[in-house]
Design a protein around this motif. Structure first.
Motif, short mmCIF file in Angstrom:
data_model
loop_
_atom_site.label_atom_id
_atom_site.label_comp_id
_atom_site.label_asym_id
_atom_site.label_seq_id
_atom_site.Cartn_x
_atom_site.Cartn_y
_atom_site.Cartn_z
N LEU A 11 0.83 -1.21 0.00
CA LEU A 11 0.00 0.00 0.00
C LEU A 11 0.86 1.26 0.00
O LEU A 11 0.65 2.17 -0.81
CB LEU A 11 -0.94 0.00 1.20
N PHE A 12 1.86 1.31 0.88
CA PHE A 12 2.73 2.49 0.94
C PHE A 12 3.55 2.64 -0.34
O PHE A 12 3.82 3.76 -0.77
CB PHE A 12 3.64 2.43 2.16
N SER A 13 3.93 1.53 -0.95
CA SER A 13 4.68 1.60 -2.20
C SER A 13 3.84 2.20 -3.32
O SER A 13 4.31 3.04 -4.09
CB SER A 13 5.17 0.21 -2.61
N VAL A 14 2.58 1.78 -3.40
CA VAL A 14 1.69 2.32 -4.44
C VAL A 14 1.46 3.81 -4.19
O VAL A 14 1.51 4.62 -5.14
CB VAL A 14 0.36 1.55 -4.46
N LEU A 15 1.24 4.20 -2.94
CA LEU A 15 1.04 5.62 -2.64
C LEU A 15 2.31 6.43 -2.93
O LEU A 15 2.22 7.56 -3.42
CB LEU A 15 0.63 5.79 -1.17
N LEU A 16 3.47 5.85 -2.67
CA LEU A 16 4.73 6.54 -2.97
C LEU A 16 4.90 6.71 -4.47
O LEU A 16 5.33 7.78 -4.93
CB LEU A 16 5.90 5.76 -2.38
N ILE A 17 4.55 5.71 -5.25
CA ILE A 17 4.63 5.82 -6.71
C ILE A 17 3.73 6.93 -7.20
O ILE A 17 4.11 7.74 -8.04
CB ILE A 17 4.28 4.47 -7.37
N ILE A 18 2.52 6.99 -6.66
CA ILE A 18 1.57 8.05 -7.07
C ILE A 18 2.12 9.42 -6.71
O ILE A 18 2.06 10.36 -7.51
CB ILE A 18 0.19 7.80 -6.44
N LEU A 19 2.68 9.56 -5.51
CA LEU A 19 3.24 10.85 -5.10
C LEU A 19 4.41 11.26 -5.98
O LEU A 19 4.56 12.44 -6.32
CB LEU A 19 3.69 10.79 -3.64
N ILE A 20 5.24 10.32 -6.34
CA ILE A 20 6.39 10.65 -7.20
C ILE A 20 5.93 11.06 -8.59
O ILE A 20 6.46 12.00 -9.19
CB ILE A 20 7.37 9.47 -7.25
N LEU A 21 4.90 10.39 -9.10
CA LEU A 21 4.39 10.75 -10.43
C LEU A 21 3.69 12.11 -10.42
O LEU A 21 3.66 12.79 -11.44
CB LEU A 21 3.44 9.67 -10.93
N VAL A 22 3.15 12.51 -9.27
CA VAL A 22 2.47 13.80 -9.16
C VAL A 22 3.47 14.94 -9.19
O VAL A 22 3.21 16.01 -9.72
CB VAL A 22 1.62 13.84 -7.86
N GLN A 23 4.67 14.69 -8.65
CA GLN A 23 5.66 15.75 -8.57
C GLN A 23 6.24 16.06 -9.94
O GLN A 23 6.40 15.19 -10.77
CB GLN A 23 6.79 15.35 -7.62
N ASN A 24 6.57 17.32 -10.13
CA ASN A 24 7.25 17.75 -11.34
C ASN A 24 8.63 18.24 -10.91
O ASN A 24 8.74 19.08 -10.02
CB ASN A 24 6.46 18.88 -12.01
N PRO A 25 9.70 17.77 -11.50
CA PRO A 25 11.02 18.15 -11.03
C PRO A 25 11.32 19.64 -11.16
O PRO A 25 12.22 20.15 -10.52
CB PRO A 25 11.97 17.32 -11.91
N LYS A 26 10.56 20.36 -11.99
CA LYS A 26 10.81 21.79 -12.16
C LYS A 26 9.90 22.63 -11.28
O LYS A 26 9.78 23.83 -11.47
CB LYS A 26 10.62 22.16 -13.62
N GLY A 27 9.22 22.01 -10.33
CA GLY A 27 8.40 22.77 -9.40
C GLY A 27 6.96 22.91 -9.84
O GLY A 27 6.19 23.58 -9.19
#
Length: 109
Positions: A11-27
Motif C-alpha cells: 500500500l505504501f509503495s503504491v502511494l509513494l509511486i503516485i506521489l512521485i508521479l504527481v511531482q514535477n522536477p521543475k516545481g
C-alpha cells in the motif's frame, strides 16, 4: 502478522509511486498549484517544506521501517513451513563414504 506487514508495504509503495508521479522536477505539477515552488511564505515565515515532499519522505521511511520489521519477524519466527527448499534438501542428503586408500605399489628392482 506477516500478511499485514506485506500489505502495508504494498500500500505504501503504491502511494509513494503516485506521489512521485504527481511531482514535477521543475516545481510544477500538483505541488506547484498550491503556491510557488521555492520560497513560499506563509504568515511571514518561510515555509520549511512542501506537503508532497514531506509525504514522499514519510512513505519512504515507513517502507524502510516495515521492511526491516518484516525481516526480523521472519528470522525470529522460522518454522518448518517457512524453511528454504535448499535447507530441506541439505538435511536429507547423505555424504558419500571416503574411498579406501590406495595400496602402495610393489617395489621393483
Amino acid at each position: 502478522m506477516f500478511t499485514l506487514l506485506i500489505s502495508l508495504i504494498v500500500l505504501f509503495s503504491v502511494l509513494l509511486i503516485i506521489l512521485i508521479l504527481v511531482q514535477n522536477p521543475k516545481g510544477g505539477g500538483i505541488s506547484g498549484e498550491f503556491g510557488s515552488a521555492g520560497a513560499t511564505q506563509m504568515f511571514g515565515v518561510q515555509k520549511t517544506g512542501d506537503l508532497v515532499e514531506q509525504l514522499t519522505w514519510g512513505f519512504s521511511i515507513a517502507i524502510l521501517v516495515l521492511v526491516l520489521v518484516t525481516n526480523f519477524a521472519i528470522s525470529n519466527g522460522t518454522t518448518d513451513a517457512t524453511q528454504s527448499v535448499n535447507v530441506e534438501k541439505a538435511a536429507t542428503k547423505t555424504v558419500p563414504a571416503a574411498p579406501a586408500p590406495l595400496a602402495p605399489a610393489p617395489a621393483t628392482k
